[in-house]
Scaffold this motif. Structure first.
Motif, mmCIF file in Angstrom:
data_model
loop_
_atom_site.group_PDB
_atom_site.id
_atom_site.type_symbol
_atom_site.label_atom_id
_atom_site.label_comp_id
_atom_site.label_asym_id
_atom_site.label_seq_id
_atom_site.Cartn_x
_atom_site.Cartn_y
_atom_site.Cartn_z
ATOM 1 N N ILE A 43 0.844 -1.205 0.000
ATOM 2 C CA ILE A 43 0.000 0.000 0.000
ATOM 3 C C ILE A 43 0.877 1.253 0.000
ATOM 4 O O ILE A 43 0.567 2.251 -0.639
ATOM 5 C CB ILE A 43 -0.948 -0.021 1.235
ATOM 6 C CG1 ILE A 43 -2.021 -1.089 1.047
ATOM 7 C CG2 ILE A 43 -1.576 1.346 1.477
ATOM 8 C CD1 ILE A 43 -2.818 -1.401 2.296
ATOM 9 N N LEU A 44 2.003 1.179 0.706
ATOM 10 C CA LEU A 44 2.897 2.338 0.804
ATOM 11 C C LEU A 44 3.839 2.444 -0.399
ATOM 12 O O LEU A 44 4.634 3.378 -0.490
ATOM 13 C CB LEU A 44 3.729 2.258 2.081
ATOM 14 C CG LEU A 44 2.934 2.288 3.383
ATOM 15 C CD1 LEU A 44 3.858 2.036 4.568
ATOM 16 C CD2 LEU A 44 2.223 3.632 3.534
ATOM 17 N N LEU A 50 11.483 1.661 9.273
ATOM 18 C CA LEU A 50 12.731 2.436 9.340
ATOM 19 C C LEU A 50 13.637 2.122 8.166
ATOM 20 O O LEU A 50 13.686 0.990 7.690
ATOM 21 C CB LEU A 50 13.444 2.124 10.664
ATOM 22 C CG LEU A 50 12.611 2.530 11.873
ATOM 23 C CD1 LEU A 50 12.664 1.460 12.939
ATOM 24 C CD2 LEU A 50 13.037 3.860 12.424
ATOM 25 N N ILE A 51 14.352 3.146 7.725
ATOM 26 C CA ILE A 51 15.311 2.993 6.629
ATOM 27 C C ILE A 51 16.642 3.601 7.052
ATOM 28 O O ILE A 51 16.717 4.285 8.082
ATOM 29 C CB ILE A 51 14.820 3.703 5.340
ATOM 30 C CG1 ILE A 51 14.647 5.207 5.594
ATOM 31 C CG2 ILE A 51 13.537 3.088 4.815
ATOM 32 C CD1 ILE A 51 14.479 6.030 4.342
ATOM 33 N N PHE A 52 17.658 3.376 6.234
ATOM 34 C CA PHE A 52 18.935 4.050 6.470
ATOM 35 C C PHE A 52 18.950 5.371 5.732
ATOM 36 O O PHE A 52 18.638 5.441 4.541
ATOM 37 C CB PHE A 52 20.105 3.195 5.993
ATOM 38 C CG PHE A 52 20.476 2.102 6.939
ATOM 39 C CD1 PHE A 52 20.502 2.325 8.303
ATOM 40 C CD2 PHE A 52 20.803 0.840 6.471
ATOM 41 C CE1 PHE A 52 20.848 1.306 9.190
ATOM 42 C CE2 PHE A 52 21.151 -0.173 7.345
ATOM 43 C CZ PHE A 52 21.174 0.060 8.702
ATOM 44 N N PHE A 60 10.663 5.687 7.772
ATOM 45 C CA PHE A 60 10.299 5.668 6.359
ATOM 46 C C PHE A 60 9.214 6.704 6.101
ATOM 47 O O PHE A 60 8.253 6.808 6.863
ATOM 48 C CB PHE A 60 9.778 4.275 5.990
ATOM 49 C CG PHE A 60 9.185 4.171 4.612
ATOM 50 C CD1 PHE A 60 10.011 4.001 3.500
ATOM 51 C CD2 PHE A 60 7.813 4.227 4.421
ATOM 52 C CE1 PHE A 60 9.464 3.897 2.224
ATOM 53 C CE2 PHE A 60 7.268 4.133 3.149
ATOM 54 C CZ PHE A 60 8.090 3.973 2.050
ATOM 55 N N ASN A 61 9.411 7.458 5.030
ATOM 56 C CA ASN A 61 8.438 8.471 4.667
ATOM 57 C C ASN A 61 8.124 8.282 3.189
ATOM 58 O O ASN A 61 9.018 8.318 2.351
ATOM 59 C CB ASN A 61 9.051 9.849 4.936
ATOM 60 C CG ASN A 61 8.155 10.990 4.533
ATOM 61 O OD1 ASN A 61 7.355 10.862 3.610
ATOM 62 N ND2 ASN A 61 8.287 12.103 5.215
ATOM 63 N N GLN A 97 6.896 10.103 1.004
ATOM 64 C CA GLN A 97 7.261 11.203 0.110
ATOM 65 C C GLN A 97 8.766 11.269 -0.149
ATOM 66 O O GLN A 97 9.216 11.867 -1.108
ATOM 67 C CB GLN A 97 6.795 12.551 0.685
ATOM 68 C CG GLN A 97 5.323 12.827 0.487
ATOM 69 C CD GLN A 97 4.463 12.017 1.452
ATOM 70 O OE1 GLN A 97 4.797 11.903 2.625
ATOM 71 N NE2 GLN A 97 3.389 11.430 0.961
ATOM 72 N N GLN A 98 9.546 10.701 0.769
ATOM 73 C CA GLN A 98 11.007 10.829 0.636
ATOM 74 C C GLN A 98 11.664 9.467 0.473
ATOM 75 O O GLN A 98 12.758 9.228 0.951
ATOM 76 C CB GLN A 98 11.580 11.525 1.869
ATOM 77 C CG GLN A 98 11.089 12.954 2.013
ATOM 78 C CD GLN A 98 11.430 13.501 3.380
ATOM 79 O OE1 GLN A 98 11.121 12.893 4.393
ATOM 80 N NE2 GLN A 98 12.082 14.639 3.408
ATOM 81 N N ALA A 99 10.976 8.583 -0.233
ATOM 82 C CA ALA A 99 11.483 7.217 -0.380
ATOM 83 C C ALA A 99 12.848 7.194 -1.050
ATOM 84 O O ALA A 99 13.665 6.313 -0.793
ATOM 85 C CB ALA A 99 10.491 6.380 -1.165
ATOM 86 N N GLU A 100 13.117 8.200 -1.880
ATOM 87 C CA GLU A 100 14.406 8.212 -2.598
ATOM 88 C C GLU A 100 15.579 8.517 -1.664
ATOM 89 O O GLU A 100 16.730 8.400 -2.054
ATOM 90 C CB GLU A 100 14.365 9.208 -3.773
ATOM 91 C CG GLU A 100 14.380 10.659 -3.390
ATOM 92 C CD GLU A 100 12.998 11.189 -2.977
ATOM 93 O OE1 GLU A 100 12.892 12.389 -2.736
ATOM 94 O OE2 GLU A 100 12.035 10.394 -2.886
#
Lengths: 70, 257
Positions: free
Chosen positions: A28-29, A64-66, B47-48, B50-53
């Protein structure tokens, strides 16, 4: 159709269809989930369990991401 | 061969690069390549959509020979840092964790008590713990005793560019330590990095000095050369200092001393 559920996604309310899995949420995201860590109610959900881990009403989900950092 | 040893890992580069504060990720990736760094820090962020990049995992992983060292920035307690370390390991697959716990955004000084506790727990769990600390020889020793892979005392405040303000304490830490000492934070110029290496640091970690430079990739290269030169000088052995002049040429040809 049954009622939608609401989870807390990174601290904000996110409605979801009932019986959604973690994998469904990522779709979905628009995330392939490859570089995203998923934490549900303080437990890390590993990639192999994401399609089977069903989200419940009121679950606290963190993605969460880096990013850049020193 | 002279290599940096951290746990069972070895690195030929002694420059560790941070990835924060770059104007964009393209410049950051160019700087990482130019630096020759093999250990690169990253931070965890929510994680956002809009700012996935902004996600850096893919682009950094595509650079050959890079090992990620996630930090625990944002944690203000040991428990939060331990939690961040678990999540970071899940994402990176790397055993390295930079324990960074600074509760006060005004000065960003590391909390020694929470840092020690987080480092103790994470080292026991098998992480290669790299704690960011004030230049405190006693704390550095305690962290060594609980199994940290290195200690990373600050040269001066994060992002301040004040250089090796703590050099007196750094000298004590280097003399006493049996694990690698890595100066982290505060450096501004390559000459300071060379100085740290000449003092006997095993590596230096820079971020702002490169990210905020006029030309980050070129500055990254300059730091790499300075770190290599400083290490070479340390290994060669600096001459002893003397309180008085010592002639390098014969003084007997014309003179009448």
């Amino acid at each position: 159709m049954s009622q939608r559920i609401t989870i807390a996604l990174n601290g904000e309310e996110q409605p979801l269809p009932p019986d959604s899995s973690v994998g469904d949420l990522l779709s979905i995201l628009g995330s392939d989930g490859k570089s995203v860590a998923v934490v549900v109610n303080d437990a890390i959900i590993r990639p192999e369990n994401r399609s089977t881990h069903q989200l419940q009403q009121g679950d606290r989900v963190e993605l969460l991401i880096f990013a850049g950092g020193g | 061969m002279d290599v940096l040893k951290l746990g069972s890992y070895t690195f030929s580069s002694r420059l560790i690069l941070g990835t924060g504060k770059f104007s964009n990720s393209r410049v950051m990736l160019e700087a990482v390549r130019a630096s020759g760094a093999q250990l690169v820090t990253v931070a965890l962020r929510r994680f956002n959509r809009q700012q996935a990049e902004d996600d850096l995992f893919g682009p950094l992983s595509s650079i050959e020979g890079i090992t990620l060292m996630p930090n625990t920035s944002g944690a203000s307690t040991a428990a939060e840092a331990v939690r961040a370390a678990h999540i970071a390991r899940e994402l990176s697959g790397s055993p390295f964790i930079k324990v960074e716990i600074h509760p006060n955004p005004q000065h960003l000084m590391p909390d020694p008590i929470e840092t020690f506790e987080a480092a103790r727990i994470l080292a026991k769990e098998g992480f290669l713990v790299m704690p960011y600390i004030a230049a405190d020889p006693v704390l550095a020793k305690r962290l060594e005793e609980v199994g940290c892979a290195s200690v990373m005392p600050l040269g001066s405040a994060i992002g301040s560019g004040q250089g090796l303000a703590t050099s007196e304490m750094l000298n004590i830490i280097i003399r006493e330590s049996t694990i690698p000492v890595i100066v982290d934070a505060g450096l501004r110029s390559p000459s300071e990095a060379a100085h740290a290496m000449e003092m006997g640091c095993e590596a230096v970690l820079v971020n702002s000095a490169v990210a905020a430079a006029g030309n980050p990739p070129v500055m990254a290269e300059a730091f790499a050369e300075a770190v290599a030169a400083g290490r070479k000088a340390f290994m060669a052995g600096l001459m002893e200092k003397s309180g008085s002049a010592v002639a390098t040429s014969p003084l007997t040809f014309l003179g009448t001393y």
